[in-house]
Motif scaffolding. Sequence first.
Motif, PDB file in Angstrom:
ATOM      1  N   GLY A   1      69.965 107.541  38.670  1.00  0.00           N
ATOM      2  CA  GLY A   1      70.034 108.983  38.803  1.00  0.00           C
ATOM      3  C   GLY A   1      69.384 109.696  37.629  1.00  0.00           C
ATOM      4  N   LEU A   2      69.462 111.036  37.679  1.00  0.00           N
ATOM      5  CA  LEU A   2      68.773 111.854  36.684  1.00  0.00           C
ATOM      6  C   LEU A   2      69.355 111.691  35.284  1.00  0.00           C
ATOM      7  CD1 LEU A   2      68.494 115.187  38.718  1.00  0.00           C
ATOM      8  CD2 LEU A   2      66.738 113.453  38.364  1.00  0.00           C
ATOM      9  N   TYR A   3      70.604 111.287  35.201  1.00  0.00           N
ATOM     10  CA  TYR A   3      71.252 111.209  33.892  1.00  0.00           C
ATOM     11  C   TYR A   3      71.257 109.781  33.328  1.00  0.00           C
ATOM     12  CZ  TYR A   3      72.768 116.000  34.610  1.00  0.00           C
ATOM     13  OH  TYR A   3      72.779 117.355  34.812  1.00  0.00           O
ATOM     14  N   ARG A   4      70.377 108.935  33.887  1.00  0.00           N
ATOM     15  CA  ARG A   4      70.294 107.553  33.426  1.00  0.00           C
ATOM     16  C   ARG A   4      69.904 107.524  31.946  1.00  0.00           C
ATOM     17  NH1 ARG A   4      66.634 102.771  34.493  1.00  0.00           N
ATOM     18  NH2 ARG A   4      64.934 104.264  34.462  1.00  0.00           N
ATOM     19  N   GLY A   5      70.500 106.607  31.216  1.00  0.00           N
ATOM     20  CA  GLY A   5      70.149 106.484  29.804  1.00  0.00           C
ATOM     21  C   GLY A   5      71.001 107.344  28.894  1.00  0.00           C
ATOM     22  N   GLY A   6      71.844 108.179  29.489  1.00  0.00           N
ATOM     23  CA  GLY A   6      72.733 109.004  28.670  1.00  0.00           C
ATOM     24  C   GLY A   6      74.077 108.315  28.475  1.00  0.00           C
ATOM     25  N   SER A   7      74.792 108.805  27.493  1.00  0.00           N
ATOM     26  CA  SER A   7      76.133 108.275  27.223  1.00  0.00           C
ATOM     27  C   SER A   7      77.047 109.480  27.104  1.00  0.00           C
ATOM     28  CB  SER A   7      76.105 107.460  25.931  1.00  0.00           C
ATOM     29  OG  SER A   7      77.392 106.987  25.633  1.00  0.00           O
ATOM     30  N   PHE A   8      77.898 109.681  28.098  1.00  0.00           N
ATOM     31  CA  PHE A   8      78.687 110.908  28.188  1.00  0.00           C
ATOM     32  C   PHE A   8      80.158 110.613  27.946  1.00  0.00           C
ATOM     33  CE2 PHE A   8      74.958 111.139  30.865  1.00  0.00           C
ATOM     34  CZ  PHE A   8      74.355 112.301  30.406  1.00  0.00           C
ATOM     35  N   GLU A   9      80.714 111.356  27.007  1.00  0.00           N
ATOM     36  CA  GLU A   9      82.110 111.107  26.641  1.00  0.00           C
ATOM     37  C   GLU A   9      83.023 112.206  27.164  1.00  0.00           C
ATOM     38  OE1 GLU A   9      82.946 110.220  22.568  1.00  0.00           O
ATOM     39  OE2 GLU A   9      81.073 109.092  22.378  1.00  0.00           O
ATOM     40  N   PHE A  10      84.130 111.766  27.743  1.00  0.00           N
ATOM     41  CA  PHE A  10      85.133 112.707  28.244  1.00  0.00           C
ATOM     42  C   PHE A  10      86.484 112.411  27.608  1.00  0.00           C
ATOM     43  CE2 PHE A  10      81.888 112.669  31.426  1.00  0.00           C
ATOM     44  CZ  PHE A  10      81.828 113.976  31.865  1.00  0.00           C
ATOM     45  N   THR A  11      87.220 113.473  27.323  1.00  0.00           N
ATOM     46  CA  THR A  11      88.595 113.277  26.873  1.00  0.00           C
ATOM     47  C   THR A  11      89.526 113.521  28.057  1.00  0.00           C
ATOM     48  OG1 THR A  11      88.762 115.583  26.209  1.00  0.00           O
ATOM     49  CG2 THR A  11      88.157 113.998  24.503  1.00  0.00           C
ATOM     50  N   PHE A  12      90.518 112.681  28.177  1.00  0.00           N
ATOM     51  CA  PHE A  12      91.562 112.834  29.181  1.00  0.00           C
ATOM     52  C   PHE A  12      92.857 113.167  28.459  1.00  0.00           C
ATOM     53  CE2 PHE A  12      90.329 111.009  33.420  1.00  0.00           C
ATOM     54  CZ  PHE A  12      88.990 110.848  33.142  1.00  0.00           C
ATOM     55  N   ALA A  13      93.517 114.226  28.906  1.00  0.00           N
ATOM     56  CA  ALA A  13      94.835 114.560  28.355  1.00  0.00           C
ATOM     57  C   ALA A  13      95.791 114.695  29.534  1.00  0.00           C
ATOM     58  CB  ALA A  13      94.774 115.847  27.550  1.00  0.00           C
ATOM     59  N   ILE A  14      96.759 113.801  29.582  1.00  0.00           N
ATOM     60  CA  ILE A  14      97.717 113.802  30.680  1.00  0.00           C
ATOM     61  C   ILE A  14      98.967 114.542  30.211  1.00  0.00           C
ATOM     62  CG2 ILE A  14      99.139 112.331  32.156  1.00  0.00           C
ATOM     63  CD1 ILE A  14      96.930 110.187  31.858  1.00  0.00           C
TER      64      ILE A  14
END
Lengths: 182, 86
Positions: free
Chosen positions: A67-80
């Motif tokens: 896909g278009l975002y190949r090669g990226g490294s995306f970080e998400f925070t999860f707060a439960i």
Amino acid sequence: MLKIWHMKQKQVAADAAEGPAKRRVTAAQLRAQKDITEISLPSTMKMDFPDPDDILNFTLTIEPDEGLYRGGSFEFTFAIGSQFPHEPPKVKCKQKIYHPNIDIEGNVCLNILREDWKPVLNLNAVIVGLQYLFLEPNPLDPLNKEAAEDLKNSKDMFARNVRSSMQGGYVRSERFDDVRKR
Amino acid sequence: MKVHVQKYSAVATWKWDVAEDEVCGICRVQFDGTCPSCKYPGEDCPLLVGKCGHSFHMHCIFDWIGTESSKGLCPMCRQKFEFEES
């Protein structure tokens, strides 16, 4: 009559004496624990627990391999939160990225994180949903309206903007974070 | 031969009338276990079977129906959650 009733009443009385502070594991923790053990991450994603004793806060890194975002490294925070699973986990993107469904503050527009959340959904469903956003950005439900317009107007131009934004470049007057996979 | 029973101890078990491995979709605990807010299973923590056929711990589904975002819908099928009063 039945002995078991007597035993139960005794137990209840003993619990009342101990006080409610005794219960350390909350409903949210119990449910989160079950969800986390059920998660099966593909090779493009990984989870990190900054505090191993806290299963309610963790990060998820997505590294799309197509896909278009190949090669990226995306970080998400999860707060439960303590209302989980009655309320969805709070998910934010740590980086500033150019994406129709993620605004520059990192808020994520994914139906199951908002209006379509229901407690029978699990963390795996959320993770799959996030991954899908990078494979199929959805211009019809935008948070970043400019990015959505770009995608609607010209897929080629949108793809170029994604490329330059991921390298830490500018799209219009907005500078984005370098999210290239290291 | 005559036998006189002088004393006996009766023992009974019970379970909810649902498939053995079914779990409550909200807390993911088996129906024969308690919801997370109760300590002991049984009548104090009953199941509720919706008209749509989906069951939950009563406490779990009431918590969900009590939230604004639920709009009173079953979390499994999004039909209005109704149950037979008994």
